[in-house]
Enzyme design. Structure first.
Site, mmCIF file in Angstrom:
data_model
loop_
_atom_site.group_PDB
_atom_site.id
_atom_site.type_symbol
_atom_site.label_atom_id
_atom_site.label_comp_id
_atom_site.label_asym_id
_atom_site.label_seq_id
_atom_site.Cartn_x
_atom_site.Cartn_y
_atom_site.Cartn_z
ATOM 1 N N MET A 98 0.851 -1.187 0.000
ATOM 2 C CA MET A 98 0.000 0.000 0.000
ATOM 3 C C MET A 98 0.885 1.235 0.000
ATOM 4 O O MET A 98 1.658 1.450 0.929
ATOM 5 C CB MET A 98 -0.895 0.005 1.242
ATOM 6 C CG MET A 98 -1.736 -1.257 1.398
ATOM 7 S SD MET A 98 -2.400 -1.428 3.072
ATOM 8 C CE MET A 98 -3.465 0.000 3.143
ATOM 9 N N PHE A 183 -0.327 5.559 6.805
ATOM 10 C CA PHE A 183 0.694 5.788 5.777
ATOM 11 C C PHE A 183 1.182 4.481 5.153
ATOM 12 O O PHE A 183 0.635 3.425 5.400
ATOM 13 C CB PHE A 183 1.822 6.658 6.321
ATOM 14 C CG PHE A 183 1.321 7.951 6.891
ATOM 15 C CD1 PHE A 183 0.881 8.956 6.052
ATOM 16 C CD2 PHE A 183 1.238 8.134 8.256
ATOM 17 C CE1 PHE A 183 0.384 10.143 6.579
ATOM 18 C CE2 PHE A 183 0.742 9.311 8.791
ATOM 19 C CZ PHE A 183 0.309 10.324 7.945
ATOM 20 N N GLY A 184 2.196 4.542 4.272
ATOM 21 C CA GLY A 184 2.583 3.397 3.445
ATOM 22 C C GLY A 184 2.860 2.124 4.225
ATOM 23 O O GLY A 184 3.483 2.159 5.272
ATOM 24 N N SER A 185 2.442 0.985 3.730
ATOM 25 C CA SER A 185 2.510 -0.240 4.503
ATOM 26 C C SER A 185 2.176 -1.456 3.639
ATOM 27 O O SER A 185 2.148 -1.372 2.418
ATOM 28 C CB SER A 185 1.533 -0.133 5.682
ATOM 29 O OG SER A 185 0.336 0.488 5.259
ATOM 30 N N ARG A 186 1.907 -2.596 4.290
ATOM 31 C CA ARG A 186 1.653 -3.835 3.559
ATOM 32 C C ARG A 186 0.629 -4.684 4.315
ATOM 33 O O ARG A 186 0.559 -4.649 5.544
ATOM 34 C CB ARG A 186 2.955 -4.618 3.428
ATOM 35 C CG ARG A 186 2.930 -5.697 2.386
ATOM 36 C CD ARG A 186 4.284 -6.368 2.288
ATOM 37 N NE ARG A 186 4.312 -7.635 3.023
ATOM 38 C CZ ARG A 186 5.433 -8.259 3.359
ATOM 39 N NH1 ARG A 186 6.603 -7.748 3.081
ATOM 40 N NH2 ARG A 186 5.371 -9.408 3.983
#
Length: 215
Positions: A98, A183-186
């Site tokens: 993401m 925020f950005g991640s998986r």
């Protein structure tokens, strides 16, 4: 079963639960700087970046309504399939990356009962890095018609907080909102043995809409 929604409901966008600690101070600062910019050039210089940041936060924490698709296992996250990996126990791990531009509200991949929500401390390297296997995470287990399904929310370099929405013991519908990663991640989903992935590496996914398994 798919959720029935009107076109007005599907078009509605709200803000994600758990956004307040980041969003409120940013919006408040932007509002103050805009108000004072009318009397001061210095405040006008401050108003431009703070307003842009507030607009970015509003975009990041958006939480649109979705018409939930049919399928045994659906994507819990908006993003791009990073990897599809066979596991030693016969399961298949589908990892979805993401970016900060994606919606970061995650949804239940199947209907069932949440049997475990475990927070595991760890690092904060970028979620696309192999070392992210040791990042901060929340491990979910669902008791479903396919048996135990594991889903893992993994924090990234910027995402320092995972916010679960539902506790252990909760019965959830497929596609129901269950948590937020800031925020950005998986997000990883483990398909049970005998269930083949219907997505490919590099494919874009939409939470609640993209089907992960193949008939």
């Amino acid at each position: 079963m798919p959720h029935s929604q009107s076109s007005a409901q599907r078009g509605r966008v709200r803000l994600a639960r758990g956004a307040s600690p980041w969003l409120l101070p940013t919006v408040a600062t932007a509002a103050v700087s805009l108000a004072r910019s009318r009397r001061s050039g210095r405040w006008a210089a401050v108003a431009v970046p703070t307003t842009a940041l507030a607009a970015g936060m509003l975009w990041f924490f958006r939480d649109p309504e979705r018409e939930i698709a049919q399928g045994r296992v659906i994507s819990p996250a908006d993003g791009v399939v990073q990897s599809i990996m066979p596991w030693k126990d016969g399961r298949t791990r589908v990892a979805i990356f993401m970016s900060p531009l994606n919606v970061h509200v995650n949804r239940a991949p199947l209907a069932g009962t949440v049997t475990s929500v475990e927070h595991i401390p760890g690092g904060f390297v970028p979620a696309f890095n192999k070392e992210s296997e040791n990042n901060e995470r929340v491990v979910w287990h669902f008791d479903t018609e396919l048996g135990d399904i594991e889903m893992v929310q993994i924090a990234g370099a910027v995402a320092r907080r995972i916010v679960p929405y539902v506790p252990e013991g909760t019965k959830v519908e497929q596609g129901e909102r269950i948590g937020l990663i800031r925020f950005g991640s998986r997000v990883d989903v483990y398909l049970p043995e005998g269930v083949e992935a219907a997505v490919e590496v590099g494919q874009a996914t939409t939470a609640g809409v993209t089907r992960l398994d193949r008939d």
